[in-house]
Design an enzyme around this catalytic site. Structure first.
Site, PDB file in Angstrom:
ATOM      1  N   TYR A   9       0.895  -1.185   0.192  1.00  0.00           N
ATOM      2  CA  TYR A   9       0.198   0.189  -0.021  1.00  0.00           C
ATOM      3  C   TYR A   9       0.910   1.221   0.115  1.00  0.00           C
ATOM      4  O   TYR A   9       0.339   2.431  -0.151  1.00  0.00           O
ATOM      5  CB  TYR A   9      -0.911  -0.091   1.359  1.00  0.00           C
ATOM      6  CG  TYR A   9      -1.724  -1.244   1.348  1.00  0.00           C
ATOM      7  CD1 TYR A   9      -2.945  -1.250   0.545  1.00  0.00           C
ATOM      8  CD2 TYR A   9      -1.596  -2.241   2.341  1.00  0.00           C
ATOM      9  CE1 TYR A   9      -3.658  -2.524   0.451  1.00  0.00           C
ATOM     10  CE2 TYR A   9      -2.630  -3.471   2.293  1.00  0.00           C
ATOM     11  CZ  TYR A   9      -3.334  -3.461   1.260  1.00  0.00           C
ATOM     12  OH  TYR A   9      -4.184  -4.703   1.452  1.00  0.00           O
ATOM     13  N   ASP A  54       3.394   2.622  -2.454  1.00  0.00           N
ATOM     14  CA  ASP A  54       3.455   3.387  -3.458  1.00  0.00           C
ATOM     15  C   ASP A  54       2.085   3.913  -3.956  1.00  0.00           C
ATOM     16  O   ASP A  54       1.734   5.230  -4.147  1.00  0.00           O
ATOM     17  CB  ASP A  54       3.770   2.264  -4.734  1.00  0.00           C
ATOM     18  CG  ASP A  54       5.156   1.855  -4.366  1.00  0.00           C
ATOM     19  OD1 ASP A  54       6.224   2.573  -3.949  1.00  0.00           O
ATOM     20  OD2 ASP A  54       5.097   0.484  -4.425  1.00  0.00           O
ATOM     21  N   TYR A  78       5.970  -5.105   8.333  1.00  0.00           N
ATOM     22  CA  TYR A  78       6.218  -6.221   7.335  1.00  0.00           C
ATOM     23  C   TYR A  78       6.396  -7.414   8.079  1.00  0.00           C
ATOM     24  O   TYR A  78       6.287  -7.528   9.383  1.00  0.00           O
ATOM     25  CB  TYR A  78       7.372  -6.079   6.613  1.00  0.00           C
ATOM     26  CG  TYR A  78       7.428  -4.651   5.734  1.00  0.00           C
ATOM     27  CD1 TYR A  78       6.488  -4.650   4.601  1.00  0.00           C
ATOM     28  CD2 TYR A  78       8.134  -3.744   6.087  1.00  0.00           C
ATOM     29  CE1 TYR A  78       6.280  -3.545   3.831  1.00  0.00           C
ATOM     30  CE2 TYR A  78       8.183  -2.352   5.273  1.00  0.00           C
ATOM     31  CZ  TYR A  78       7.240  -2.468   4.197  1.00  0.00           C
ATOM     32  OH  TYR A  78       7.203  -1.218   3.305  1.00  0.00           O
ATOM     33  N   GLN A 136      -7.884   5.902   4.179  1.00  0.00           N
ATOM     34  CA  GLN A 136      -6.360   6.899   4.518  1.00  0.00           C
ATOM     35  C   GLN A 136      -6.850   7.816   5.699  1.00  0.00           C
ATOM     36  O   GLN A 136      -6.012   7.779   6.514  1.00  0.00           O
ATOM     37  CB  GLN A 136      -5.834   7.492   3.336  1.00  0.00           C
ATOM     38  CG  GLN A 136      -4.996   6.705   2.371  1.00  0.00           C
ATOM     39  CD  GLN A 136      -4.503   7.297   1.319  1.00  0.00           C
ATOM     40  OE1 GLN A 136      -4.838   8.244   0.970  1.00  0.00           O
ATOM     41  NE2 GLN A 136      -3.241   6.895   1.044  1.00  0.00           N
ATOM     42  N   ARG A 195       5.371   1.287   8.704  1.00  0.00           N
ATOM     43  CA  ARG A 195       6.310   0.813   7.880  1.00  0.00           C
ATOM     44  C   ARG A 195       6.370   1.709   6.471  1.00  0.00           C
ATOM     45  O   ARG A 195       5.421   2.429   6.098  1.00  0.00           O
ATOM     46  CB  ARG A 195       5.931  -0.685   7.574  1.00  0.00           C
ATOM     47  CG  ARG A 195       4.926  -0.673   6.810  1.00  0.00           C
ATOM     48  CD  ARG A 195       4.342  -2.311   6.390  1.00  0.00           C
ATOM     49  NE  ARG A 195       3.429  -2.462   5.225  1.00  0.00           N
ATOM     50  CZ  ARG A 195       2.526  -3.503   4.865  1.00  0.00           C
ATOM     51  NH1 ARG A 195       2.578  -4.520   5.890  1.00  0.00           N
ATOM     52  NH2 ARG A 195       1.888  -3.552   3.923  1.00  0.00           N
ATOM     53  N   GLY A 196       7.308   1.231   5.447  1.00  0.00           N
ATOM     54  CA  GLY A 196       7.367   1.978   4.360  1.00  0.00           C
ATOM     55  C   GLY A 196       7.465   3.276   4.155  1.00  0.00           C
ATOM     56  O   GLY A 196       8.295   3.860   5.070  1.00  0.00           O
ATOM     57  N   GLU A 197       6.849   4.099   3.533  1.00  0.00           N
ATOM     58  CA  GLU A 197       6.969   5.412   3.339  1.00  0.00           C
ATOM     59  C   GLU A 197       5.721   6.270   3.889  1.00  0.00           C
ATOM     60  O   GLU A 197       5.541   7.159   4.421  1.00  0.00           O
ATOM     61  CB  GLU A 197       7.100   5.866   1.917  1.00  0.00           C
ATOM     62  CG  GLU A 197       7.381   7.223   1.679  1.00  0.00           C
ATOM     63  CD  GLU A 197       7.929   7.904   0.406  1.00  0.00           C
ATOM     64  OE1 GLU A 197       7.432   8.598  -0.357  1.00  0.00           O
ATOM     65  OE2 GLU A 197       8.793   6.960  -0.336  1.00  0.00           O
ATOM     66  N   ASP A 198       4.374   5.667   3.227  1.00  0.00           N
ATOM     67  CA  ASP A 198       3.160   6.228   3.738  1.00  0.00           C
ATOM     68  C   ASP A 198       2.956   6.578   5.127  1.00  0.00           C
ATOM     69  O   ASP A 198       2.877   7.728   5.737  1.00  0.00           O
ATOM     70  CB  ASP A 198       2.053   5.826   2.724  1.00  0.00           C
ATOM     71  CG  ASP A 198       0.558   6.794   2.970  1.00  0.00           C
ATOM     72  OD1 ASP A 198       0.712   8.065   2.611  1.00  0.00           O
ATOM     73  OD2 ASP A 198      -0.247   6.186   3.345  1.00  0.00           O
ATOM     74  N   SER A 199       2.543   5.349   5.894  1.00  0.00           N
ATOM     75  CA  SER A 199       2.472   5.291   7.080  1.00  0.00           C
ATOM     76  C   SER A 199       3.468   5.967   7.759  1.00  0.00           C
ATOM     77  O   SER A 199       3.256   6.482   9.040  1.00  0.00           O
ATOM     78  CB  SER A 199       2.148   3.842   7.365  1.00  0.00           C
ATOM     79  OG  SER A 199       3.267   3.052   7.519  1.00  0.00           O
TER      80      SER A 199
END
Length: 360
Positions: A15, A17, A181, A238, A254-258
């Site tokens: 989720y 990208d 993850y 969102q 995790r990742g970028e958005d959250s």
């Protein structure tokens, strides 16, 4: 007429990208009155973030954005000069369809072509933001735009009027959100929760986080581990997820958005970076921690660093969690100050609009 924007997104990181691209598209339409078309190769990944999305439709209007299903069949003959946009955003080096690039080259005025890179706190990002790369054979130029944490970058996605949580001490029964993850050391975190001397409530969304909890505890939950209650929750759109981050005392993201949304929430958080080959992600993690921990006094900084490193290496994090929790109030004050400092900088969508204004 407002310039027409096309955003192309290939879904790689679940989720992350699509989360970034959907937020950007919505903001460009809502706050900057742009005509935005979002091309997504996996519409099923957008549907949990935007529940009104129908993954079966090739085209649909959502929140003022035209959403198109990006497939190989649609790219063969469809992209002609009249249908290319004034601004083209190639998100995360997803590689535009050759037919679309040919259509861009046929325009009387070439479009502004942006490659939106992944977020990084590394220092070299400042000098590379905005760099131009001429096409080797066509009259087109691609500009690389880098989100980041300084005024020399494109900034971070932030909607106008986005609230942050008020500064608060750790409550008697803290709520904790868990988004991670599959490689996160969830089992040791659950053991730490079970040993907690105070009640706590951990909220776990579907997917990899809930799978990890189920693998450890069995069944479908909710689970009671001594004073800790572990509760499955639905996947949230969102805006609802943003509200959850503001509500929780601590957020695992995790990742970028959250990761970015946790910072706008203004709460303490633990970030799991997307793992890359040859441990390239460790450099990015260290760069962020160096930047983020500046001004945070010891031993709270040491507690935060130890927790982040344990969470990202898969190490037993029980002791690190206890130390992190013991410094919660200092870390919370730092998170609020970091939030306030970031808000003094222009947001990503505004910076991109300004960047393109002189080039359209």
């Amino acid at each position: 007429m407002q310039p027409h924007w096309d955003i192309f997104c290939r879904v790689v990181d679940n989720y992350g990208d699509i989360g970034v691209c959907w937020r950007l598209a919505r903001q460009l339409a809502a706050e900057h009155s742009k005509r935005v078309r979002l091309w997504v190769d996996d519409l099923a990944s957008l549907q949990p973030l935007c529940p009104i999305c129908d993954p079966a439709l090739p085209a649909q209007a959502l929140a003022g954005v035209e959403v198109r299903h990006w497939t190989d069949t649609v790219t063969v003959d469809w992209f002609a000069e009249a249908k290319t946009a004034d601004v083209v955003v190639e998100a995360f080096a997803c590689e535009l369809p050759p037919g679309y690039i040919a259509g861009m080259a046929q325009r009387p005025t070439p479009p502004v072509w942006l490659n939106l890179e992944y977020l990084s706190a590394e220092s070299w990002v400042d000098s590379c933001h905005g760099m131009a790369s001429p096409h080797p054979s066509l009259p087109l130029t691609k500009h690389f735009v880098f989100p980041g944490f300084s005024s020399s970058t494109a900034g971070l996605l932030r909607e106008a009027g986005l609230p942050s949580a008020p500064l608060a001490a750790l409550p008697a029964t803290p709520e904790i959100s868990l988004f991670c993850y599959a490689t996160a050391p969830v089992a040791s975190l659950l053991e730490a929760f079970a040993a907690s001397p105070r009640p706590l409530r951990c909220l776990v969304p579907p997917g990899q986080p809930l799978a990890a909890v189920r693998a450890r505890l069995g069944g479908d939950g909710p689970w009671q581990l001594s004073l800790a209650r572990i509760e499955p929750i639905p996947f949230l759109a969102q805006d609802d997820y943003d509200a959850l981050l503001r509500r929780c005392a601590i957020n695992f993201v995790r990742g970028e958005d959250s990761f970015v949304r946790a910072q706008w929430a203004g709460r303490p958080f633990v970030w799991q970076i997307y793992r890359q080959d040859d441990d390239a992600h460790r450099v990015k993690l260290d760069a962020f921690l160096d930047r983020y921990c500046a001004g945070l006094a010891e031993p709270a900084a040491a507690a935060l660093l130890t927790m982040f490193q344990a969470w990202n290496t898969g190490a037993d994090c029980a002791a690190a969690w206890a130390d992190f929790l013991g410094h919660h109030d200092e870390i919370a004050q730092h998170a609020a100050a970091w939030n306030a400092a970031l808000r003094t900088q222009p947001d990503l969508a505004t910076n991109l609009v300004k960047f393109c204004a002189a080039r359209v």
